[in-house]
Design a protein around this motif. Structure first.
Motif, PDB file in Angstrom:
ATOM      1  N   UNK A 127      -4.160  -4.461  -7.878  1.00 13.91           N
ATOM      2  CA  UNK A 127      -3.260  -3.307  -8.009  1.00 13.91           C
ATOM      3  C   UNK A 127      -3.900  -2.045  -7.445  1.00 13.91           C
ATOM      4  N   UNK A 128      -5.201  -1.852  -7.682  1.00 11.51           N
ATOM      5  CA  UNK A 128      -5.875  -0.666  -7.147  1.00 11.51           C
ATOM      6  C   UNK A 128      -6.188  -0.845  -5.674  1.00 11.51           C
ATOM      7  N   UNK A 129      -6.488  -2.069  -5.250  1.00 17.18           N
ATOM      8  CA  UNK A 129      -6.786  -2.323  -3.839  1.00 17.18           C
ATOM      9  C   UNK A 129      -5.563  -2.035  -2.987  1.00 17.18           C
ATOM     10  N   UNK A 130      -4.378  -2.397  -3.500  1.00 10.95           N
ATOM     11  CA  UNK A 130      -3.141  -2.218  -2.749  1.00 10.95           C
ATOM     12  C   UNK A 130      -2.780  -0.741  -2.530  1.00 10.95           C
ATOM     13  N   UNK A 131      -3.412   0.166  -3.262  1.00  8.72           N
ATOM     14  CA  UNK A 131      -3.160   1.589  -3.046  1.00  8.72           C
ATOM     15  C   UNK A 131      -3.632   2.041  -1.677  1.00  8.72           C
ATOM     16  N   UNK A 132      -4.673   1.386  -1.162  1.00  9.07           N
ATOM     17  CA  UNK A 132      -5.313   1.873   0.051  1.00  9.07           C
ATOM     18  C   UNK A 132      -5.336   0.867   1.203  1.00  9.07           C
TER      19      UNK A 132
ATOM     20  N   UNK B  87     -11.202   7.002  -2.025  1.00  6.25           N
ATOM     21  CA  UNK B  87      -9.973   7.033  -1.235  1.00  6.25           C
ATOM     22  C   UNK B  87     -10.041   6.028  -0.097  1.00  6.25           C
ATOM     23  N   UNK B  88     -11.232   5.815   0.436  1.00  3.95           N
ATOM     24  CA  UNK B  88     -11.534   4.720   1.361  1.00  3.95           C
ATOM     25  C   UNK B  88     -10.931   4.879   2.749  1.00  3.95           C
ATOM     26  N   UNK B  89      -9.701   5.367   2.860  1.00  4.22           N
ATOM     27  CA  UNK B  89      -9.105   5.496   4.183  1.00  4.22           C
ATOM     28  C   UNK B  89      -9.738   6.642   4.971  1.00  4.22           C
ATOM     29  N   UNK B  90     -10.471   7.513   4.292  1.00  8.04           N
ATOM     30  CA  UNK B  90     -11.165   8.604   4.964  1.00  8.04           C
ATOM     31  C   UNK B  90     -12.480   8.090   5.546  1.00  8.04           C
TER      32      UNK B  90
ATOM     33  N   UNK C 180       0.822  -1.205   0.000  1.00  4.55           N
ATOM     34  CA  UNK C 180       0.000   0.000   0.000  1.00  4.55           C
ATOM     35  C   UNK C 180       0.851   1.247   0.000  1.00  4.55           C
ATOM     36  N   UNK C 181       0.561   2.177  -0.892  1.00  6.42           N
ATOM     37  CA  UNK C 181       1.367   3.383  -1.027  1.00  6.42           C
ATOM     38  C   UNK C 181       1.418   4.160   0.284  1.00  6.42           C
TER      39      UNK C 181
END
Length: 265
Positions: free
Chosen positions: A148-153, A102-105, A34-35
């Protein structure tokens, strides 16, 4: 129960990772970490956070009293929002969409803001429409880009933590029930749903209808507050907090039961 990453590796939807560590740190594995958890970015993030904190503190000292007087006056806030014309609800809906992607919010502050700024009915409508658009976009991104997109968050542990829902034979029913319960991690579940073969429109329908109780309780409490009806706002907040507590317990029970079924199966 098979690992989400292992299954997607075999499907060719993500590059191989270093299986010797929980969070890969080199090579192709780095692309799957995750970035937001990347250690190389931490110094820059800390500097930006420090600058932002200083700027916020300075703004609060300079404009805090004036802003407090304004935002505690529901009628004045509502009049200012109305003066913005169609831009205001569009901007609010865009914020809802961004929160889901963004999900983490956390979503609750956004829903409370919508209720306070626009009132119960308009605020609920904005959250519902924004939630629908955000869910469709997330589902499309996940079905196109996979992990790949899931790992961003989200970390590997977080995605594995909801694998029980994806692997459940009653996936759609359980997801709907979980979304109905306030306090459950709806955003990561939306991403997990995108990893399944469930059609995007069914995911959108399930998640958007399931979000209604959470949206209604938040916008209702904030709407009462903007009208100065603090007794009703506090009562709604207490009921919401109780539902969140019950929802957390219920979610844990559902997850434990489904995981046990997967082990026995």
């Amino acid at each position: 129960m098979a690992s989400l990453d292992n299954e997607l590796d075999r499907a060719g939807r993500m590059p191989p990772t270093d299986r010797t560590s929980r969070v890969p740190t080199t090579g192709a594995g780095l692309r799957n970490a995750p970035i937001l958890a990347n250690r190389n970015l931490r110094p820059a993030v800390l500097v930006v956070a420090a600058i932002a904190a200083v700027a916020i503190i300075g703004a609060l000292v300079a404009f805090g009293p004036e802003l407090w007087n304004f935002f505690t006056n529901g009628e004045a806030v509502r009049a200012w929002v109305d003066a913005q014309g169609p831009f205001a609800p569009v901007a609010m809906a865009a914020l809802v969409i961004a929160q889901i992607i963004i999900a983490v919010l956390p979503g609750e502050p956004v829903e409370l803001a919508a209720g306070y700024l626009f009132g119960f009915w308009e605020g609920t409508t904005i959250c519902f429409v924004g939630g629908l658009v955000g869910t469709v976009l997330v589902t499309a991104l996940v079905k196109t880009l996979g992990m790949r997109i899931v790992r961003l968050f989200f970390t590997r542990e977080q995605t594995e933590g909801v694998a029980w829902l994806r692997d459940s034979a009653r996936f759609e029913l359980i997801m709907f029930v979980v979304f109905l319960i306030p306090g459950t991690p709806k955003d990561i579940l939306t991403y997990a749903a995108g990893l399944t073969t469930c059609p995007w429109w069914r995911i959108a329908l399930i998640t958007c209808v399931g979000r209604i109780p959470s949206i209604v309780t938040s916008t209702l409490a904030a709407g009462f507050a903007s009208e100065g009806n603090w007794t009703a706002a506090v009562m709604t907040g207490v009921i919401t907090a109780a539902l969140v507590g019950a929802g957390t317990i219920a979610f844990a029970a559902i997850r434990r039961r489904e995981q046990n079924k997967a082990k026995r199966g």
